[in-house]
Design a protein around this motif. Structure first.
Motif, short mmCIF file in Angstrom:
data_model
loop_
_atom_site.label_atom_id
_atom_site.label_comp_id
_atom_site.label_asym_id
_atom_site.label_seq_id
_atom_site.Cartn_x
_atom_site.Cartn_y
_atom_site.Cartn_z
N LEU A 1 0.84 -1.20 0.00
CA LEU A 1 0.00 0.00 0.00
C LEU A 1 0.88 1.26 0.00
O LEU A 1 0.63 2.20 -0.76
CB LEU A 1 -0.94 -0.02 1.21
CG LEU A 1 -1.94 1.14 1.29
CD1 LEU A 1 -2.84 1.19 0.05
CD2 LEU A 1 -2.81 1.00 2.56
N LEU B 1 2.39 1.73 -3.45
CA LEU B 1 1.40 2.25 -4.42
C LEU B 1 1.20 3.75 -4.22
O LEU B 1 1.24 4.52 -5.18
CB LEU B 1 0.07 1.50 -4.24
CG LEU B 1 -1.06 1.96 -5.16
CD1 LEU B 1 -0.77 1.57 -6.61
CD2 LEU B 1 -2.39 1.36 -4.72
N LEU B 2 1.00 4.16 -2.97
CA LEU B 2 0.72 5.58 -2.70
C LEU B 2 1.94 6.44 -2.99
O LEU B 2 1.85 7.49 -3.63
CB LEU B 2 0.30 5.76 -1.24
CG LEU B 2 -1.07 5.17 -0.88
CD1 LEU B 2 -1.25 5.13 0.63
CD2 LEU B 2 -2.20 5.96 -1.52
N VAL C 1 -4.95 8.06 -5.64
CA VAL C 1 -5.10 6.62 -5.89
C VAL C 1 -6.51 6.29 -5.41
O VAL C 1 -6.86 6.58 -4.26
CB VAL C 1 -4.05 5.83 -5.09
CG1 VAL C 1 -4.32 4.34 -5.17
CG2 VAL C 1 -2.64 6.15 -5.57
N ARG D 1 -9.83 4.17 -4.17
CA ARG D 1 -10.00 3.03 -3.25
C ARG D 1 -9.97 1.73 -4.03
O ARG D 1 -9.36 0.75 -3.60
CB ARG D 1 -11.33 3.18 -2.49
CG ARG D 1 -11.38 4.36 -1.54
CD ARG D 1 -12.71 4.37 -0.79
NE ARG D 1 -12.84 3.19 0.06
CZ ARG D 1 -12.39 3.10 1.31
NH1 ARG D 1 -11.77 4.14 1.86
NH2 ARG D 1 -12.53 1.99 2.00
N GLU E 1 -8.51 1.06 -6.86
CA GLU E 1 -7.14 0.73 -7.30
C GLU E 1 -6.32 0.16 -6.15
O GLU E 1 -5.59 -0.81 -6.32
CB GLU E 1 -6.43 2.00 -7.81
CG GLU E 1 -6.82 2.43 -9.21
CD GLU E 1 -6.38 3.86 -9.54
OE1 GLU E 1 -6.60 4.25 -10.69
OE2 GLU E 1 -5.85 4.58 -8.66
N ALA E 2 -6.46 0.78 -4.99
CA ALA E 2 -5.68 0.32 -3.83
C ALA E 2 -6.10 -1.10 -3.43
O ALA E 2 -5.26 -1.96 -3.17
CB ALA E 2 -5.85 1.29 -2.67
N HIS F 1 -4.87 -3.56 -6.04
CA HIS F 1 -3.41 -3.70 -6.03
C HIS F 1 -2.92 -4.52 -4.83
O HIS F 1 -2.04 -5.36 -4.96
CB HIS F 1 -2.78 -2.31 -6.01
CG HIS F 1 -1.28 -2.32 -6.02
ND1 HIS F 1 -0.56 -2.37 -7.18
CD2 HIS F 1 -0.37 -2.28 -5.01
CE1 HIS F 1 0.73 -2.38 -6.89
NE2 HIS F 1 0.88 -2.32 -5.59
N VAL F 2 -3.48 -4.24 -3.67
CA VAL F 2 -2.95 -4.87 -2.45
C VAL F 2 -3.67 -6.17 -2.12
O VAL F 2 -3.04 -7.13 -1.67
CB VAL F 2 -3.03 -3.88 -1.26
CG1 VAL F 2 -2.47 -4.50 0.01
CG2 VAL F 2 -2.28 -2.59 -1.59
N LEU G 1 -9.09 -1.58 3.95
CA LEU G 1 -8.26 -0.49 3.44
C LEU G 1 -8.14 0.64 4.47
O LEU G 1 -7.05 1.17 4.70
CB LEU G 1 -8.83 0.03 2.11
CG LEU G 1 -8.09 1.21 1.47
CD1 LEU G 1 -6.64 0.87 1.16
CD2 LEU G 1 -8.80 1.63 0.18
N GLY H 1 -10.50 8.54 -2.97
CA GLY H 1 -9.41 7.67 -2.52
C GLY H 1 -8.44 8.43 -1.66
O GLY H 1 -8.84 9.20 -0.79
N TYR H 2 -7.13 8.23 -1.95
CA TYR H 2 -6.10 8.79 -1.10
C TYR H 2 -4.99 9.40 -1.94
O TYR H 2 -4.73 8.98 -3.06
CB TYR H 2 -5.51 7.72 -0.20
CG TYR H 2 -6.53 7.11 0.72
CD1 TYR H 2 -6.91 7.76 1.89
CD2 TYR H 2 -7.14 5.89 0.39
CE1 TYR H 2 -7.88 7.22 2.72
CE2 TYR H 2 -8.10 5.35 1.23
CZ TYR H 2 -8.47 6.02 2.39
OH TYR H 2 -9.42 5.48 3.20
#
Ligand code: CA
Length: 219
Positions: A160, A163-164, A172, A174, A176-177, A180-181, A191, A214-215
């Motif tokens: 995570l 990615l960020l 990014v 939610r 996608e995260a 990905h994770v 998450l 997202g973040y």
């Protein structure tokens, strides 16, 4: 994820290779002519190319020669039905990194692709150290440094954070995260828990919540 360019005109072979490679978590783009293959290979968007010699518009050897003439060092594995020593020598002389005589087993091709991945590993963005703001993330040791202090991360925390941080300043989502994770978007609440873990290590302001989206990593 490794991005592979497959240049091959035999449709049945392409279909089975694409299926197999995707199952092996390799991101494949397949084209059937030398012209398209050369254009894409020059784009710099790929980690490895699998190149057939017998193509409808030009020989794979020609594609390889033109590619090398541009200064590209993209790893190239040649596929050839011609198994004569002369062909193999020609391919290697023109800058191929490896070759597979047809017919071949999928497992053998995959092993050769993996070998290329390891050789390119040092320059791979997946293993490059990321510095953003007060944080330095080292993929090789899976450690995070915050203001010079080392923090070790669990596997998912690392994924995570990676990615960020590799998208610092960008949002990014939610989805996608999660994809990905965790490999699926179905574990939504987990998450939030991991974002809390990372904030407790990086500082609360390091990761900004973008409402409804997202973040964003701010550093
Ligand atoms: Ca062919």
């Amino acid at each position: 994820m490794t991005r592979l360019l497959l240049v091959e005109d035999e449709e049945r072979l392409v279909t089975s290779l694409v299926d197999g490679l995707r199952t092996a978590q390799i991101d494949v783009t397949a084209v059937g002519t030398g012209r398209e293959g050369l254009e894409l290979a020059k784009s710099g968007d790929f980690d490895v190319m699998v190149l057939d010699i017998g193509l409808p518009d030009q020989e794979g050897f020609t594609v390889l020669r033109k590619l090398r003439a541009t200064g590209s060092d993209l790893p190239v594995i040649i596929l050839t039905a011609r198994t004569s020593a002369e062909d193999v020598v020609r391919g290697l002389e023109r800058g191929a990194d490896d070759y597979m005589p047809k017919p071949f087993s999928f497992a053998e091709l995959l092993a050769r692709i993996r070998l290329r991945e390891r050789r390119i590993g040092a320059a791979d963005p997946a293993t490059a150290v990321i510095e953003a703001g007060r944080c330095v993330l080292d993929p090789m040791t899976r450690t995070l440094e915050v203001n010079g202090e080392q923090v070790s991360l669990s596997n998912r925390e690392f994924q995570l954070a990676h990615l960020l941080m590799s998208h610092a300043g960008q949002t990014v989502t939610r989805a996608e995260a999660l994809e990905h994770v965790w490999g699926s978007a179905s574990r939504d609440n987990v998450l939030d828990v991991y974002i809390r873990y990372l904030r407790s290590r990086m500082g609360a302001s390091a990761i900004k919540t973008i409402r409804g989206e997202g973040y964003q990593f701010l550093g």
